[in-house]
Design an enzyme around this catalytic site. Structure first.
Site, PDB file in Angstrom:
ATOM      1  NE  ARG A  44      -3.701  -1.924   1.630  1.00 50.69           N
ATOM      2  CZ  ARG A  44      -5.433  -1.304   2.543  1.00 50.69           C
ATOM      3  NH1 ARG A  44      -5.326  -0.724   3.359  1.00 50.69           N
ATOM      4  NH2 ARG A  44      -6.289  -2.747   2.187  1.00 50.69           N
ATOM      5  CG  ASP A 146     -13.837   7.434   6.694  1.00 58.66           C
ATOM      6  OD1 ASP A 146     -14.051   6.212   7.143  1.00 58.66           O
ATOM      7  OD2 ASP A 146     -12.243   7.874   7.205  1.00 58.66           O
TER       8      ASP A 146
HETATM    9  C1  LIG Z   1     -14.271  -0.963   6.286  1.00 58.52           C
HETATM   10  S1  LIG Z   1     -14.794   0.783   6.539  1.00 58.52           S
HETATM   11  C2  LIG Z   1     -16.408   0.834   7.053  1.00 58.52           C
HETATM   12  C3  LIG Z   1     -17.283   1.451   6.583  1.00 58.52           C
HETATM   13  C4  LIG Z   1     -19.511   1.581   6.773  1.00 58.52           C
HETATM   14  N1  LIG Z   1     -19.134   2.169   8.188  1.00 58.52           N
HETATM   15  C5  LIG Z   1     -19.245  -0.490   6.785  1.00 58.52           C
HETATM   16  O1  LIG Z   1     -19.590  -1.285   7.795  1.00 58.52           O
HETATM   17  O2  LIG Z   1     -18.855   0.015   5.297  1.00 58.52           O
HETATM   18  C6  LIG Z   1     -13.775   0.658   8.300  1.00 58.52           C
HETATM   19  C7  LIG Z   1     -13.365   2.728   7.884  1.00 58.52           C
HETATM   20  O3  LIG Z   1     -13.135   3.155   9.703  1.00 58.52           O
HETATM   21  C8  LIG Z   1     -12.237   3.944   9.020  1.00 58.52           C
HETATM   22  N2  LIG Z   1     -11.397   4.951  10.291  1.00 58.52           N
HETATM   23  C9  LIG Z   1     -10.763   4.041  10.440  1.00 58.52           C
HETATM   24  N3  LIG Z   1      -9.949   4.379  11.377  1.00 58.52           N
HETATM   25  C10 LIG Z   1     -10.825   5.691  11.907  1.00 58.52           C
HETATM   26  C11 LIG Z   1     -10.437   6.796  13.245  1.00 58.52           C
HETATM   27  N4  LIG Z   1      -9.402   6.769  13.979  1.00 58.52           N
HETATM   28  N5  LIG Z   1     -11.218   6.591  13.179  1.00 58.52           N
HETATM   29  C12 LIG Z   1     -12.483   7.504  12.162  1.00 58.52           C
HETATM   30  N6  LIG Z   1     -12.321   6.451  10.833  1.00 58.52           N
HETATM   31  C13 LIG Z   1     -11.571   5.403  11.002  1.00 58.52           C
HETATM   32  C14 LIG Z   1     -11.942   3.802   7.575  1.00 58.52           C
HETATM   33  O4  LIG Z   1     -11.295   5.476   7.110  1.00 58.52           O
HETATM   34  C15 LIG Z   1     -12.779   3.785   7.031  1.00 58.52           C
HETATM   35  O5  LIG Z   1     -13.303   4.045   6.058  1.00 58.52           O
END
Ligand SMILES: C[S@@+](CC[C@H](N)C(=O)[O-])C[C@H]1O[C@@H](n2cnc3c(N)ncnc32)[C@H](O)[C@@H]1O
Length: 275
Positions: A44, A146
């Site tokens: 990545r 996010d």
């Molecule tokens: C797998 S996606 C889930 C998206 C959606 N909630 C779903 O269930 O389809 C996880 C998201 O969490 C975000 N994320 C990870 N760490 C984070 C943090 N500390 N604060 C806010 N967002 C975070 C990532 O950028 C990513 O877009």
């Protein structure tokens, strides 16, 4: 003239370098990358090493640690987060939302829902479609947030490849989405009536949460899996004050709050009611 292909050998990521990036990511986002993710991390970040002409991961680490390089650090975070999502993912939760509203007398005004790790917006717009359906022109709003600025840009645009609309019920597709034409051929645009009600902001759940007001429901789905238990506790503790009394906190299907919080009561798997 053809650009000269980059024939320089890819840098190898040593265990010590992996440990540095692992600690950096955890410190900022709370995400724990297990040792098995070494290849993934190298793949990545590889493009950024080339873009910044860093010969080794140590050189690139020095760049992102430089306080003047906040933009590069954000790019690295964007690349290291997993943003997979889709419309009406785990569809039972949208029925939970409908049932919750149906049982309310009266429905709070405004009715507010937070998609707390919204990725590129599909979750927030799915919620908005349900609210537009059941609450129509009433007072309601959706907040999406996010840590990744890259996905937030896509969320704000509300423009998605047509083939990603699979989960959207046909009726909603007709009512709330527009088929792109001309330069937007092959794309689908979320209708203005929804885009006006859904607001996206960058929120790092690993830092003190800004005052977003309180919400009737909070979707915190498919993010806790990236955290270890102490981190899960920290994030859930920080989020709960944003939930209205008796509001619902919803986590993803492979997640649960066992041993994470005793301030919520499970009403069914993955759905918790606040005190
Ligand atoms: C797998 S996606 C889930 C998206 C959606 N909630 C779903 O269930 O389809 C996880 C998201 O969490 C975000 N994320 C990870 N760490 C984070 C943090 N500390 N604060 C806010 N967002 C975070 C990532 O950028 C990513 O877009």
């Amino acid at each position: 003239m053809e650009p000269t292909p980059d024939l320089s050998p890819a840098a190898t990521l040593t265990d010590a370098e992996f440990a540095q990036f692992q600690a950096l990511l955890r410190g900022i986002t709370g995400i724990h990358l297990s040792e098995f993710k070494k290849t993934l991390l190298a793949a990545r970040l590889g493009s950024r090493l080339r873009a910044r002409q860093a010969r080794t991961f140590t050189d690139y680490y020095k760049i992102v640690k430089n306080p003047q390089e906040a933009g590069e650090l954000q790019l690295a975070i964007d690349l290291l987060t997993t943003n997979e999502t889709f419309f009406f993912r785990e569809p039972e939760h949208f029925q939970v939302l409908k049932d919750y509203i149906a049982a309310l007398r009266p429905v709070p005004s405004p009715f507010r829902v937070w998609s707390a790790a919204s990725s590129s917006g599909e979750e927030a717009y799915s919620i908005a479609m349900v609210l537009a359906d059941v609450l129509g022109g009433g007072k309601w709003e959706v907040a999406g947030s996010d840590i990744s600025t890259r996905v937030l840009e896509r969320a704000r645009a509300g423009l998605y490849p047509l083939e990603r609309n699979g989960g959207i019920p046909t009726d909603y597709l007709h009512r709330f989405c527009l088929k792109g034409q001309g330069p937007q051929e092959g794309m689908m645009l979320i209708g203005k009536q929804l885009r006006e009600r859904v607001h996206f902001a960058q929120v790092n759940l690993n830092e003190p949460i800004p005052d977003l007001g309180r919400f009737d429901l909070i979707f915190l789905r498919n993010i806790l899996i990236y955290f270890q238990n102490d981190q899960k506790r920290k994030v859930v503790e920080a989020i709960l004050p944003r939930l209205k009394p008796q509001g619902l906190l919803i986590v993803g299907h492979s997640e649960n709050l066992m041993g994470v919080s005793d301030r919520v009561r499970q009403v069914r798997p993955t759905v918790y009611r606040g005190a």
